[in-house]
Design an enzyme around this catalytic site. Structure first.
Site, mmCIF file in Angstrom:
data_model
loop_
_atom_site.group_PDB
_atom_site.id
_atom_site.type_symbol
_atom_site.label_atom_id
_atom_site.label_comp_id
_atom_site.label_asym_id
_atom_site.label_seq_id
_atom_site.Cartn_x
_atom_site.Cartn_y
_atom_site.Cartn_z
ATOM 1 N N ILE A 157 10.702 16.469 -0.430
ATOM 2 C CA ILE A 157 10.372 17.741 -1.084
ATOM 3 C C ILE A 157 11.607 18.276 -1.810
ATOM 4 O O ILE A 157 12.643 18.544 -1.193
ATOM 5 C CB ILE A 157 9.868 18.783 -0.044
ATOM 6 C CG1 ILE A 157 8.702 18.191 0.763
ATOM 7 C CG2 ILE A 157 9.481 20.083 -0.738
ATOM 8 C CD1 ILE A 157 7.535 17.649 -0.052
ATOM 9 N N SER A 158 11.478 18.401 -3.130
ATOM 10 C CA SER A 158 12.586 18.931 -3.923
ATOM 11 C C SER A 158 12.857 20.367 -3.510
ATOM 12 O O SER A 158 11.921 21.158 -3.351
ATOM 13 C CB SER A 158 12.241 18.885 -5.412
ATOM 14 O OG SER A 158 12.026 17.554 -5.807
ATOM 15 N N MET A 280 20.233 -6.275 -33.839
ATOM 16 C CA MET A 280 19.620 -6.188 -32.503
ATOM 17 C C MET A 280 19.865 -4.812 -31.877
ATOM 18 O O MET A 280 19.021 -4.288 -31.158
ATOM 19 C CB MET A 280 20.115 -7.320 -31.607
ATOM 20 C CG MET A 280 19.364 -8.612 -31.886
ATOM 21 S SD MET A 280 19.721 -9.917 -30.729
ATOM 22 C CE MET A 280 21.040 -10.741 -31.606
ATOM 23 N N GLU A 363 5.082 13.488 -9.291
ATOM 24 C CA GLU A 363 3.893 14.076 -9.956
ATOM 25 C C GLU A 363 2.864 13.008 -10.296
ATOM 26 O O GLU A 363 2.207 13.076 -11.327
ATOM 27 C CB GLU A 363 4.276 14.812 -11.257
ATOM 28 C CG GLU A 363 5.538 15.611 -11.250
ATOM 29 C CD GLU A 363 5.456 16.849 -10.389
ATOM 30 O OE1 GLU A 363 4.353 17.180 -9.925
ATOM 31 O OE2 GLU A 363 6.493 17.454 -10.152
ATOM 32 N N ASN A 367 1.477 4.328 -12.079
ATOM 33 C CA ASN A 367 0.190 3.693 -11.747
ATOM 34 C C ASN A 367 -0.917 4.728 -11.611
ATOM 35 O O ASN A 367 -2.044 4.522 -12.066
ATOM 36 C CB ASN A 367 0.292 2.912 -10.424
ATOM 37 C CG ASN A 367 0.911 1.540 -10.608
ATOM 38 O OD1 ASN A 367 1.390 1.219 -11.686
ATOM 39 N ND2 ASN A 367 0.909 0.739 -9.559
HETATM 40 C C1 LIG Z 1 13.401 12.651 -5.924
HETATM 41 C C2 LIG Z 1 12.011 12.930 -5.491
HETATM 42 C C3 LIG Z 1 11.539 14.252 -5.466
HETATM 43 C C4 LIG Z 1 10.247 14.535 -5.035
HETATM 44 N N1 LIG Z 1 9.831 15.848 -4.961
HETATM 45 C C5 LIG Z 1 8.616 16.130 -4.411
HETATM 46 C C6 LIG Z 1 8.203 17.503 -4.217
HETATM 47 O O1 LIG Z 1 8.904 18.436 -4.596
HETATM 48 N N2 LIG Z 1 7.019 17.734 -3.580
HETATM 49 C C7 LIG Z 1 6.194 16.722 -3.167
HETATM 50 O O2 LIG Z 1 5.154 17.005 -2.585
HETATM 51 N N3 LIG Z 1 6.564 15.411 -3.344
HETATM 52 C C8 LIG Z 1 7.738 15.105 -3.962
HETATM 53 N N4 LIG Z 1 8.127 13.793 -4.126
HETATM 54 C C9 LIG Z 1 7.250 12.726 -3.656
HETATM 55 C C10 LIG Z 1 6.513 12.032 -4.778
HETATM 56 O O3 LIG Z 1 5.545 12.886 -5.323
HETATM 57 C C11 LIG Z 1 5.912 10.748 -4.194
HETATM 58 O O4 LIG Z 1 7.003 9.885 -3.950
HETATM 59 C C12 LIG Z 1 4.906 10.113 -5.107
HETATM 60 O O5 LIG Z 1 3.712 10.864 -5.081
HETATM 61 C C13 LIG Z 1 4.564 8.656 -4.737
HETATM 62 O O6 LIG Z 1 4.329 8.515 -3.384
HETATM 63 P P1 LIG Z 1 5.097 7.386 -2.565
HETATM 64 O O7 LIG Z 1 6.517 7.405 -2.985
HETATM 65 O O8 LIG Z 1 4.794 7.614 -1.139
HETATM 66 O O9 LIG Z 1 4.496 6.025 -3.068
HETATM 67 P P2 LIG Z 1 3.134 5.320 -2.583
HETATM 68 O O10 LIG Z 1 1.989 6.236 -2.811
HETATM 69 O O11 LIG Z 1 3.312 4.748 -1.242
HETATM 70 O O12 LIG Z 1 3.041 4.142 -3.650
HETATM 71 C C14 LIG Z 1 3.822 2.955 -3.554
HETATM 72 C C15 LIG Z 1 3.498 2.086 -4.766
HETATM 73 O O13 LIG Z 1 2.103 1.752 -4.762
HETATM 74 C C16 LIG Z 1 1.485 2.218 -5.958
HETATM 75 N N5 LIG Z 1 0.121 2.665 -5.651
HETATM 76 C C17 LIG Z 1 -0.274 3.567 -4.730
HETATM 77 N N6 LIG Z 1 -1.609 3.728 -4.778
HETATM 78 C C18 LIG Z 1 -2.058 2.935 -5.776
HETATM 79 C C19 LIG Z 1 -3.344 2.656 -6.336
HETATM 80 N N7 LIG Z 1 -4.446 3.273 -5.891
HETATM 81 N N8 LIG Z 1 -3.434 1.775 -7.365
HETATM 82 C C20 LIG Z 1 -2.320 1.169 -7.850
HETATM 83 N N9 LIG Z 1 -1.089 1.380 -7.369
HETATM 84 C C21 LIG Z 1 -0.951 2.257 -6.340
HETATM 85 C C22 LIG Z 1 2.361 3.336 -6.475
HETATM 86 O O14 LIG Z 1 2.203 3.511 -7.865
HETATM 87 C C23 LIG Z 1 3.744 2.831 -6.096
HETATM 88 O O15 LIG Z 1 4.151 1.904 -7.080
HETATM 89 C C24 LIG Z 1 9.396 13.481 -4.609
HETATM 90 C C25 LIG Z 1 9.853 12.154 -4.663
HETATM 91 C C26 LIG Z 1 11.138 11.884 -5.093
HETATM 92 C C27 LIG Z 1 11.602 10.454 -5.138
#
Ligand SMILES: Cc1cc2nc3c(=O)[nH]c(=O)nc-3n(C[C@H](O)[C@H](O)[C@H](O)COP(=O)(O)OP(=O)(O)OC[C@H]3O[C@@H](n4cnc5c(N)ncnc54)[C@H](O)[C@@H]3O)c2cc1C
Length: 385
Positions: A157-158, A280, A363, A367
């Protein structure tokens, strides 16, 4: 559609650019290396009205609109991507969501501070086992008299560790899956909230990120946004908004890469001439320019639709996806143009490269946006409903 910005919007861009160059740039690299969050800069942005664009004047905003906000976010990210996060952390996350769904008392209490930058906001849906699948969250909110009792853990969470006010999503009825989710405005200094910083991360070093644990945290019943069960819909609406700030930030990072690449390509010489003379290198520069311009237009279109109040989930997704990918491509090409010097910390290109990655993840990952866009095109699920 008018492709020229109004005089007012051009002035807003100039104001943001001047601010970014005079107040942010001088210390951006040092702040980043020190992982320093500049609350003072957030407050200055608040004083300049940057954080109140989509909030009415009666609550401390200025109603300049989404396109103004996108331009401001782009210009700030062009200099320091970390600082840009405040447009989501405060304005397009908690503030606009509270303004739409909160009661009058809550609006009076929190909106002026979120607009002025005196308060820092955060929004929290992600959990250790709930990323793209937001509805998989486990955090519970159980009504007990005049309060909801929150229990659970949020991750990534940011501003978790610096926030004063949080937009928190939790299940009031887990048997209903998405229909049982609710949204709350939470005083982040309340007892029962434990935050922990994630200090080892790839980029956006000046933007704190961390976990939040709720242990029997009491949240007044009046802090529920909308009605019980409306949390998932509110969350999707919030993401539609915060995605615009991300798209604009990615445009800013892409532009920063072009700025840096042009400067280096016209000064670095090899084989007796500027490297910019090599075709290039010109190919990379041309691709960067076109991608950033296209990302900018998609982003402005999404903002323009938001200002008109028409559905724009599809257009916002397109902007977010394209701008995120463009920023990463530009960072890759800029780093290649700088070559060994790009690999060093002597120039900001390494920072742009690290910061660009963030945009492909938050956000909704790239994907997730491809799913939204393709399902709309295929007719499986219309995005703008
Ligand atoms: C620096 C940073 C700040 C953030 N700030 C906030 C914040 O303020 N509030 C908040 O709530 N969250 C925050 N997040 C969390 C962020 O929103 C999540 O990391 C994001 O939603 C992806 O979830 P995950 O990383 O768990 O990936 P996962 O959902 O586990 O996904 C892993 C991989 O699988 C792919 N994948 C998942 N489901 C599918 C599908 N159905 N089809 C195809 N591909 C799929 C994804 O694209 C990804 O490549 C933050 C993350 C970071 C890194």
């Amino acid at each position: 559609m008018n492709f020229e910005l109004s005089e007012e919007l051009q002035d807003i861009r100039r104001l943001a650019r001047d601010f970014a160059l005079s107040e942010v740039k001088p210390t951006a690299d040092a702040d980043d290396k020190a992982h320093r969050f500049r609350r003072d800069l957030v407050q200055k942005m608040g004083e300049l009205g940057f954080l109140g664009c989509v909030i009415p004047e009666e609550y401390g905003g200025n109603g300049l609109g989404y396109l103004a906000l996108a331009i401001l976010a782009e210009e700030i990210a062009r200099v320091h991507s970390s600082l840009r996060l405040i447009f989501a952390g405060n304005t397009l996350g908690p503030a606009i969501t509270l303004w739409r769904h909160g009661n009058e008392e809550l609006k009076q209490k929190y909106l002026p501070g979120l607009c002025s930058g005196e308060l820092i906001g955060c929004f929290a849906m992600t959990e250790p086992n709930a990323g793209s699948d937001v509805a998989a969250m486990k955090t519970r909110a159980v009504l007990d008299g005049d309060h909801y009792v929150l229990n659970g853990s949020k991750m990534w969470i940011s501003y978790a560790t610096v926030a004063d006010v949080g937009l928190i999503y939790a299940y009031t009825d887990p048997t209903q899956r998405a229909r049982g989710m609710s949204a709350f405005i939470v005083d982040m200094k309340s007892p029962g909230i434990i935050t922990e910083a994630i200090t080892e991360k790839l980029g956006n070093w000046s933007s704190p990120v961390g976990s939040i644990t709720f242990e029997n945290c009491l949240v007044p019943k009046a802090n529920l946004l909308g009605k019980e069960g409306q949390g998932f819909a509110i969350c999707m609406q919030q993401l539609d908004n915060t995605r615009l700030a991300s798209a604009a930030g990615a445009v800013g990072v892409g532009q920063a890469c072009i700025d840096a690449a042009v400067e280096y390509a016209t000064t670095r010489e090899q084989f007796g001439q500027q490297i910019g003379r090599f075709q290039m290198i010109q190919d990379w520069i041309a691709q960067m320019c076109v991608d950033v311009e296209a990302a900018r237009l998609l982003t402005y279109r999404a903002a323009f639709l938001k200002d008109k109040g028409v559905p724009n989930t599809l257009e916002t997704s397109m902007a977010k996806l394209f701008a995120s990918e463009a920023a990463n491509k530009c960072a890759d090409y800029a780093l290649r143009i700088y070559s060994a010097y790009g690999y060093s910390e002597e120039y900001p290109v390494a920072r742009f490269f690290r910061d660009a990655k963030y945009y492909q993840i938050v956000e909704g990952t790239s994907n997730v946006h491809k799913i939204i866009i393709s399902q709309d095109a295929l007719g499986y699920r219309k995005a703008n409903r």
